[in-house]
Write a protein that holds these residues in place. Structure first.
Motif, PDB file in Angstrom:
ATOM      1  N   ARG A 213      76.178   4.596  45.491  1.00 32.52           N
ATOM      2  CA  ARG A 213      76.018   3.796  46.709  1.00 32.52           C
ATOM      3  C   ARG A 213      77.047   4.200  47.760  1.00 32.52           C
ATOM      4  NH1 ARG A 213      72.842   1.399  50.247  1.00 32.52           N
ATOM      5  NH2 ARG A 213      73.682  -0.514  51.124  1.00 32.52           N
ATOM      6  N   GLN A 214      78.249   4.538  47.334  1.00 33.55           N
ATOM      7  CA  GLN A 214      79.278   4.973  48.281  1.00 33.55           C
ATOM      8  C   GLN A 214      78.909   6.303  48.933  1.00 33.55           C
ATOM      9  OE1 GLN A 214      82.057   3.439  49.552  1.00 33.55           O
ATOM     10  NE2 GLN A 214      81.074   1.695  48.550  1.00 33.55           N
ATOM     11  N   ILE A 215      78.305   7.198  48.143  1.00 35.05           N
ATOM     12  CA  ILE A 215      77.830   8.463  48.733  1.00 35.05           C
ATOM     13  C   ILE A 215      76.797   8.158  49.804  1.00 35.05           C
ATOM     14  CG2 ILE A 215      76.617  10.639  48.317  1.00 35.05           C
ATOM     15  CD1 ILE A 215      77.716  10.621  45.482  1.00 35.05           C
ATOM     16  N   GLN A 216      75.864   7.239  49.495  1.00 36.56           N
ATOM     17  CA  GLN A 216      74.804   6.900  50.440  1.00 36.56           C
ATOM     18  C   GLN A 216      75.364   6.240  51.689  1.00 36.56           C
ATOM     19  OE1 GLN A 216      71.480   7.654  50.355  1.00 36.56           O
ATOM     20  NE2 GLN A 216      71.544   6.853  52.434  1.00 36.56           N
ATOM     21  N   LEU A 217      76.355   5.348  51.525  1.00 37.80           N
ATOM     22  CA  LEU A 217      76.940   4.669  52.676  1.00 37.80           C
ATOM     23  C   LEU A 217      77.632   5.645  53.615  1.00 37.80           C
ATOM     24  CD1 LEU A 217      78.409   1.438  51.011  1.00 37.80           C
ATOM     25  CD2 LEU A 217      76.467   1.573  52.593  1.00 37.80           C
ATOM     26  N   ASN A 218      78.143   6.724  53.053  1.00 39.21           N
ATOM     27  CA  ASN A 218      78.832   7.733  53.860  1.00 39.21           C
ATOM     28  C   ASN A 218      77.894   8.829  54.363  1.00 39.21           C
ATOM     29  OD1 ASN A 218      81.338   6.481  53.522  1.00 39.21           O
ATOM     30  ND2 ASN A 218      81.690   7.510  51.572  1.00 39.21           N
ATOM     31  N   ALA A 219      76.604   8.677  54.057  1.00 35.12           N
ATOM     32  CA  ALA A 219      75.641   9.716  54.420  1.00 35.12           C
ATOM     33  C   ALA A 219      75.290   9.647  55.897  1.00 35.12           C
ATOM     34  CB  ALA A 219      74.372   9.566  53.583  1.00 35.12           C
ATOM     35  N   SER A 220      74.941  10.793  56.438  1.00 34.98           N
ATOM     36  CA  SER A 220      74.356  10.850  57.773  1.00 34.98           C
ATOM     37  C   SER A 220      72.848  10.663  57.619  1.00 34.98           C
ATOM     38  CB  SER A 220      74.643  12.211  58.408  1.00 34.98           C
ATOM     39  OG  SER A 220      73.926  13.220  57.715  1.00 34.98           O
ATOM     40  N   ASP A 221      72.123  10.835  58.704  1.00 36.96           N
ATOM     41  CA  ASP A 221      70.667  10.752  58.621  1.00 36.96           C
ATOM     42  C   ASP A 221      70.057  11.980  57.944  1.00 36.96           C
ATOM     43  OD1 ASP A 221      70.701   8.337  59.939  1.00 36.96           O
ATOM     44  OD2 ASP A 221      70.435   9.237  61.923  1.00 36.96           O
ATOM     45  N   HIS A 222      70.910  12.937  57.582  1.00 39.91           N
ATOM     46  CA  HIS A 222      70.392  14.208  57.094  1.00 39.91           C
ATOM     47  C   HIS A 222      70.199  14.247  55.585  1.00 39.91           C
ATOM     48  CE1 HIS A 222      70.865  15.738  61.107  1.00 39.91           C
ATOM     49  NE2 HIS A 222      72.147  15.440  61.109  1.00 39.91           N
ATOM     50  N   TYR A 223      70.599  13.196  54.872  1.00 36.65           N
ATOM     51  CA  TYR A 223      70.344  13.166  53.440  1.00 36.65           C
ATOM     52  C   TYR A 223      70.404  11.736  52.917  1.00 36.65           C
ATOM     53  CZ  TYR A 223      75.473  12.920  52.659  1.00 36.65           C
ATOM     54  OH  TYR A 223      76.802  12.571  52.641  1.00 36.65           O
ATOM     55  N   SER A 224      69.878  11.546  51.700  1.00 34.79           N
ATOM     56  CA  SER A 224      69.954  10.248  51.035  1.00 34.79           C
ATOM     57  C   SER A 224      70.020  10.462  49.534  1.00 34.79           C
ATOM     58  CB  SER A 224      68.750   9.365  51.388  1.00 34.79           C
ATOM     59  OG  SER A 224      67.573   9.855  50.773  1.00 34.79           O
ATOM     60  N   ILE A 225      70.653   9.510  48.847  1.00 37.06           N
ATOM     61  CA  ILE A 225      70.715   9.508  47.389  1.00 37.06           C
ATOM     62  C   ILE A 225      70.706   8.055  46.942  1.00 37.06           C
ATOM     63  CG2 ILE A 225      73.245   9.720  47.475  1.00 37.06           C
ATOM     64  CD1 ILE A 225      73.058  11.170  44.740  1.00 37.06           C
ATOM     65  N   LYS A 226      69.884   7.757  45.955  1.00 40.15           N
ATOM     66  CA  LYS A 226      69.806   6.386  45.470  1.00 40.15           C
ATOM     67  C   LYS A 226      69.269   6.390  44.044  1.00 40.15           C
ATOM     68  CE  LYS A 226      66.911   7.129  48.197  1.00 40.15           C
ATOM     69  NZ  LYS A 226      66.203   8.388  48.622  1.00 40.15           N
ATOM     70  N   ILE A 227      69.598   5.311  43.301  1.00 42.12           N
ATOM     71  CA  ILE A 227      69.058   5.169  41.953  1.00 42.12           C
ATOM     72  C   ILE A 227      67.672   4.559  42.046  1.00 42.12           C
ATOM     73  CG2 ILE A 227      70.146   2.909  41.572  1.00 42.12           C
ATOM     74  CD1 ILE A 227      70.548   3.984  38.583  1.00 42.12           C
ATOM     75  N   THR A 228      66.728   5.100  41.276  1.00 42.81           N
ATOM     76  CA  THR A 228      65.348   4.615  41.319  1.00 42.81           C
ATOM     77  C   THR A 228      64.841   4.168  39.955  1.00 42.81           C
ATOM     78  OG1 THR A 228      64.595   6.913  41.099  1.00 42.81           O
ATOM     79  CG2 THR A 228      64.704   5.994  43.328  1.00 42.81           C
ATOM     80  N   GLU A 229      65.652   4.392  38.913  1.00 44.25           N
ATOM     81  CA  GLU A 229      65.212   4.018  37.576  1.00 44.25           C
ATOM     82  C   GLU A 229      66.435   3.765  36.703  1.00 44.25           C
ATOM     83  OE1 GLU A 229      62.098   5.754  34.213  1.00 44.25           O
ATOM     84  OE2 GLU A 229      63.237   7.147  35.446  1.00 44.25           O
ATOM     85  N   LEU A 230      66.412   2.672  35.909  1.00 47.42           N
ATOM     86  CA  LEU A 230      67.487   2.369  34.969  1.00 47.42           C
ATOM     87  C   LEU A 230      66.900   1.592  33.797  1.00 47.42           C
ATOM     88  CD1 LEU A 230      70.507   2.348  34.194  1.00 47.42           C
ATOM     89  CD2 LEU A 230      70.720   0.207  35.471  1.00 47.42           C
ATOM     90  N   HIS A 231      67.118   2.089  32.586  1.00 45.58           N
ATOM     91  CA  HIS A 231      66.625   1.439  31.376  1.00 45.58           C
ATOM     92  C   HIS A 231      67.724   1.440  30.320  1.00 45.58           C
ATOM     93  CE1 HIS A 231      62.424   1.498  32.777  1.00 45.58           C
ATOM     94  NE2 HIS A 231      62.719   2.697  33.269  1.00 45.58           N
ATOM     95  N   GLY A 232      67.878   0.333  29.621  1.00 50.71           N
ATOM     96  CA  GLY A 232      68.847   0.267  28.536  1.00 50.71           C
ATOM     97  C   GLY A 232      68.831  -1.085  27.877  1.00 50.71           C
ATOM     98  N   GLY A 233      68.882  -1.097  26.552  1.00 53.84           N
ATOM     99  CA  GLY A 233      68.933  -2.352  25.825  1.00 53.84           C
ATOM    100  C   GLY A 233      67.571  -2.919  25.507  1.00 53.84           C
ATOM    101  N   GLU A 234      67.489  -3.553  24.302  1.00 52.78           N
ATOM    102  CA  GLU A 234      66.246  -4.184  23.865  1.00 52.78           C
ATOM    103  C   GLU A 234      66.461  -5.619  23.406  1.00 52.78           C
ATOM    104  OE1 GLU A 234      63.386  -2.804  24.223  1.00 52.78           O
ATOM    105  OE2 GLU A 234      64.039  -0.782  24.725  1.00 52.78           O
TER     106      GLU A 234
END
Length: 381
Positions: A213-234
């Motif tokens: 999230r910190q990478i994304q907050l520091n991003a310009s309009d020229h790129y993006s990074i975000k988590i789209t999937e998380l699985h763990g635990g039953e």
């Protein structure tokens, strides 16, 4: 257009309007996933064989090429993608043409049929490609050597109404580069009552999300990074051993994507060290960004102006989406190439399960592709 022929049937697309729309509707109903385009491929091949085209098929997939032999062996080429997405539609997970590949195949097919009796200087190759949605079809077709002797390559893609309005087109789509990072965080399992005996991978995942999230907050309009999937635990009372995640990365240029991948890799390593977990990850579903080719763009622009007029010709279409078409030129930079962005009133957006567009655009899209081949045929490559 000095020296550029207006096709014997420049109005042939108008004459075949009903057939074009019917073909699109039939391909739309076939809708087959990546690598499973058997019926789609057979449908298109049958029409091309009946028109006298030479077809080249390949083992292990349903991609193929059709050629119109010219006076020269040098090739100008047009590519269509054939696969559909697999997505939830009205509660059922089914193959669904919500990215317009059925439209692209229709326009390329009728461009081939219209040109079938046209005398051409160059050999014209029509590439029907599988598995664009997996970002793997172009790479497979290159393995089959479909770019042999190709000097000029182009494609077409429907555009959402917010990018290009109905009745307009752009001579280049500036797609972004995209990649996924898929990873597994391995911790130490334990009873939830004794967390000190374990190492919770979900806590490491939480820290990773914050760092990304910190990478994304520091991003310009020229790129993006975000988590789209998380699985763990039953179970609610157990600390799991593993958590798996997916990151989505997008960048306007290939250099920026390289930088973003390095940032992501560095962040994952830091979280691994900080949490004393083991994180394994790999880059998947990578597609390169578009790179402008000015000679190809100018040919496309002339073709659009010829069909739609200067006032309906956009300079460019900038898209945050990706297209595996750009593998062709990333791996073969000497080939002049571009992709037409076709305005068609498309709503609510690409990949939306209820995507719709004005099918009248198939007719002027076919005209543009036909005229662009005629323009390219006049060049000395």
């Amino acid at each position: 257009m000095d020296g550029v022929p207006q096709l014997h049937g420049m109005h042939a697309a108008d004459e075949h309007k009903e057939e074009i729309i019917k073909t699109y509707q039939e391909l739309h109903m076939l809708a087959e996933p990546s690598w499973e385009e058997e019926k789609t491929s057979q449908y298109i091949k049958e029409k091309l064989v009946n028109a006298g085209f030479i077809i080249q098929t390949y083992e292990g997939h349903f991609g193929f090429i059709a050629e119109l032999e010219g006076e020269q062996s040098d090739v100008i080429a047009l590519r269509a993608d054939m696969d559909a997405l697999v997505q939830e539609v009205d509660g059922a997970v089914v193959p669904n043409h919500s990215c317009g590949h059925d439209a692209h195949s229709t326009m390329v097919l009728y461009t081939a049929l219209i040109l079938s009796k046209q005398k051409m200087k160059h050999t014209v190759r029509f590439i029907f490609q599988p598995a664009e949605e997996k970002a793997a079809g172009a790479l497979k077709m290159m393995e089959e050597n479909v770019l042999q002797k190709v000097k000029f390559l182009f494609g077409i893609h429907l555009r959402p109404v917010m990018e290009i309005p109905f009745g307009k087109a752009a001579p280049v789509i500036l797609h972004s580069s995209t990649a996924s990072i898929k990873g597994v965080i391995k911790g130490v399992p334990a009873h939830a009552a004794r967390p000190e005996l374990g190492n919770n991978p979900l806590e490491a995942a939480a820290l990773l999300i914050g760092a990304i999230r910190q990478i994304q907050l520091n991003a310009s309009d020229h790129y993006s990074i975000k988590i789209t999937e998380l699985h763990g635990g039953e179970a609610s009372n157990s600390i799991p051993e593993n958590a798996r995640f997916t990151l989505d990365l997008r960048a306007e240029s290939n250099d920026t994507m390289e930088m973003l991948l390095e940032k992501a890799k560095h962040t994952i390593t830091k979280i691994e060290e900080l949490t004393e977990t083991e994180i394994t990850s790999k880059v998947e579903e990578y597609s390169p960004a578009a790179v402008k080719n000015l000679p190809a763009i100018e040919i496309a622009r002339k073709a659009i102006v010829s069909i739609l007029g200067e006032e309906n010709t956009e300079e460019a279409c900038v898209s945050p989406g990706a297209e595996d078409f750009h593998f062709y030129t990333a791996e073969n930079p000497a080939i002049a190439a571009t992709m037409i962005g076709l305005g068609c009133g498309l709503k609510p957006g690409l990949h939306h399960p209820k995507m719709q567009f004005n099918q009248e655009a198939l007719v002027y899209g076919t005209k543009i592709l036909t005229q662009m081949l005629l323009e390219a045929d006049q060049q000395r490559w």
